[in-house]
Design a protein around this motif. Structure first.
Motif, PDB file in Angstrom:
ATOM      1  N   PHE A  75     -37.022   5.001 -14.468  1.00 18.60           N
ATOM      2  CA  PHE A  75     -38.302   5.302 -13.843  1.00 18.60           C
ATOM      3  C   PHE A  75     -38.553   4.360 -12.664  1.00 18.60           C
ATOM      4  CE2 PHE A  75     -38.902   2.202 -17.152  1.00 18.60           C
ATOM      5  CZ  PHE A  75     -39.675   1.242 -16.543  1.00 18.60           C
ATOM      6  N   VAL A  76     -39.509   4.721 -11.854  1.00 20.80           N
ATOM      7  CA  VAL A  76     -39.942   3.877 -10.747  1.00 20.80           C
ATOM      8  C   VAL A  76     -41.380   3.478 -11.036  1.00 20.80           C
ATOM      9  CG1 VAL A  76     -40.482   3.810  -8.291  1.00 20.80           C
ATOM     10  CG2 VAL A  76     -38.439   4.988  -9.085  1.00 20.80           C
ATOM     11  N   SER A  77     -41.682   2.209 -10.849  1.00 20.57           N
ATOM     12  CA  SER A  77     -43.051   1.748 -11.062  1.00 20.57           C
ATOM     13  C   SER A  77     -43.592   1.134  -9.771  1.00 20.57           C
ATOM     14  CB  SER A  77     -43.108   0.723 -12.191  1.00 20.57           C
ATOM     15  OG  SER A  77     -42.351  -0.421 -11.851  1.00 20.57           O
ATOM     16  N   ILE A  78     -44.891   1.068  -9.712  1.00 20.17           N
ATOM     17  CA  ILE A  78     -45.555   0.472  -8.552  1.00 20.17           C
ATOM     18  C   ILE A  78     -46.579  -0.543  -9.043  1.00 20.17           C
ATOM     19  CG2 ILE A  78     -45.214   2.449  -7.020  1.00 20.17           C
ATOM     20  CD1 ILE A  78     -48.089   3.310  -7.685  1.00 20.17           C
ATOM     21  N   GLU A  79     -46.990  -1.416  -8.166  1.00 21.38           N
ATOM     22  CA  GLU A  79     -48.012  -2.408  -8.498  1.00 21.38           C
ATOM     23  C   GLU A  79     -49.379  -1.723  -8.569  1.00 21.38           C
ATOM     24  OE1 GLU A  79     -47.541  -5.632  -9.263  1.00 21.38           O
ATOM     25  OE2 GLU A  79     -45.393  -5.214  -9.108  1.00 21.38           O
ATOM     26  N   PRO A  80     -50.280  -2.233  -9.401  1.00 19.23           N
ATOM     27  CA  PRO A  80     -51.598  -1.609  -9.536  1.00 19.23           C
ATOM     28  C   PRO A  80     -52.377  -1.484  -8.221  1.00 19.23           C
ATOM     29  CG  PRO A  80     -51.287  -3.257 -11.233  1.00 19.23           C
ATOM     30  CD  PRO A  80     -50.115  -3.372 -10.290  1.00 19.23           C
ATOM     31  N   ARG A  84     -52.628   4.927  -2.416  1.00 21.71           N
ATOM     32  CA  ARG A  84     -52.187   6.280  -2.769  1.00 21.71           C
ATOM     33  C   ARG A  84     -51.111   6.812  -1.840  1.00 21.71           C
ATOM     34  NH1 ARG A  84     -57.382   9.764  -4.787  1.00 21.71           N
ATOM     35  NH2 ARG A  84     -57.976   8.349  -6.458  1.00 21.71           N
ATOM     36  N   ALA A  85     -51.236   6.569  -0.564  1.00 21.11           N
ATOM     37  CA  ALA A  85     -50.259   7.081   0.399  1.00 21.11           C
ATOM     38  C   ALA A  85     -48.874   6.499   0.126  1.00 21.11           C
ATOM     39  CB  ALA A  85     -50.707   6.766   1.823  1.00 21.11           C
ATOM     40  N   THR A  86     -48.824   5.200  -0.140  1.00 19.38           N
ATOM     41  CA  THR A  86     -47.540   4.556  -0.446  1.00 19.38           C
ATOM     42  C   THR A  86     -46.979   5.081  -1.758  1.00 19.38           C
ATOM     43  OG1 THR A  86     -48.221   2.581   0.757  1.00 19.38           O
ATOM     44  CG2 THR A  86     -46.402   2.333  -0.804  1.00 19.38           C
ATOM     45  N   ALA A  87     -47.838   5.234  -2.759  1.00 14.18           N
ATOM     46  CA  ALA A  87     -47.394   5.763  -4.053  1.00 14.18           C
ATOM     47  C   ALA A  87     -46.814   7.163  -3.885  1.00 14.18           C
ATOM     48  CB  ALA A  87     -48.547   5.776  -5.041  1.00 14.18           C
ATOM     49  N   LEU A  88     -47.458   7.988  -3.098  1.00 14.43           N
ATOM     50  CA  LEU A  88     -46.971   9.346  -2.850  1.00 14.43           C
ATOM     51  C   LEU A  88     -45.615   9.310  -2.142  1.00 14.43           C
ATOM     52  CD1 LEU A  88     -47.405  12.367  -2.988  1.00 14.43           C
ATOM     53  CD2 LEU A  88     -48.701  12.211  -0.860  1.00 14.43           C
ATOM     54  N   GLN A  89     -45.446   8.440  -1.150  1.00 12.81           N
ATOM     55  CA  GLN A  89     -44.170   8.310  -0.455  1.00 12.81           C
ATOM     56  C   GLN A  89     -43.068   7.919  -1.430  1.00 12.81           C
ATOM     57  OE1 GLN A  89     -45.122   5.397   2.542  1.00 12.81           O
ATOM     58  NE2 GLN A  89     -45.361   6.952   4.117  1.00 12.81           N
ATOM     59  N   ILE A  90     -43.344   7.007  -2.323  1.00 12.49           N
ATOM     60  CA  ILE A  90     -42.349   6.564  -3.313  1.00 12.49           C
ATOM     61  C   ILE A  90     -41.971   7.716  -4.231  1.00 12.49           C
ATOM     62  CG2 ILE A  90     -42.003   5.069  -5.319  1.00 12.49           C
ATOM     63  CD1 ILE A  90     -43.759   2.975  -3.788  1.00 12.49           C
ATOM     64  N   MET A  91     -42.957   8.451  -4.694  1.00 14.14           N
ATOM     65  CA  MET A  91     -42.678   9.588  -5.587  1.00 14.14           C
ATOM     66  C   MET A  91     -41.868  10.661  -4.889  1.00 14.14           C
ATOM     67  SD  MET A  91     -46.054  10.108  -7.956  1.00 14.14           S
ATOM     68  CE  MET A  91     -47.223  10.203  -6.615  1.00 14.14           C
ATOM     69  N   LEU A  92     -42.223  10.988  -3.649  1.00 12.96           N
ATOM     70  CA  LEU A  92     -41.502  12.028  -2.911  1.00 12.96           C
ATOM     71  C   LEU A  92     -40.070  11.599  -2.589  1.00 12.96           C
ATOM     72  CD1 LEU A  92     -44.308  13.293  -0.534  1.00 12.96           C
ATOM     73  CD2 LEU A  92     -43.381  14.440  -2.564  1.00 12.96           C
TER      74      LEU A  92
END
Length: 95
Positions: A75-80, A84-92
């Motif tokens: 899995f990939v995790s992100i810091e709290p 949102r934009a960065t999180a979306l880029q990581i997921m995509l």
């Protein structure tokens, strides 16, 4: 819907030795469709979703076996504080 709003990360954290069945109970109780498998130090090691459980059982997995056998470990995790934009880029990027 109320249980979704009241559930937190601590409600879905389980130990690495938790059975698939017990994780299913956590997933059902919280309504978040996810259980977080953590080591003794509380570090996230795997993620188990209702889809992981379904695929595991279809492939002949044991309900009483360790959930770690059915869980996703890559899995990939992100810091709290990740926006949102960065999180979306990581997921995509992981598609």
């Amino acid at each position: 819907m109320k249980r979704l709003l009241q559930a937190s990360a601590s409600d879905i954290k389980v130990s690495l030795s938790t059975s698939v069945l017990d994780c299913m109970k956590v997933i059902d109780r919280t309504g978040l469709a996810t259980a977080l498998l953590c080591d003794d130090n509380g570090r996230l090691k795997a993620v188990l979703t209702d889809g992981d459980v379904r695929r595991y059982l279809i492939d002949g997995g044991d309900l009483h076996g360790p959930a770690q056998a059915a869980a996703t470990t890559n899995f990939v995790s992100i810091e709290p504080n990740t926006d949102r934009a960065t999180a979306l880029q990581i997921m995509l990027a992981r598609r």
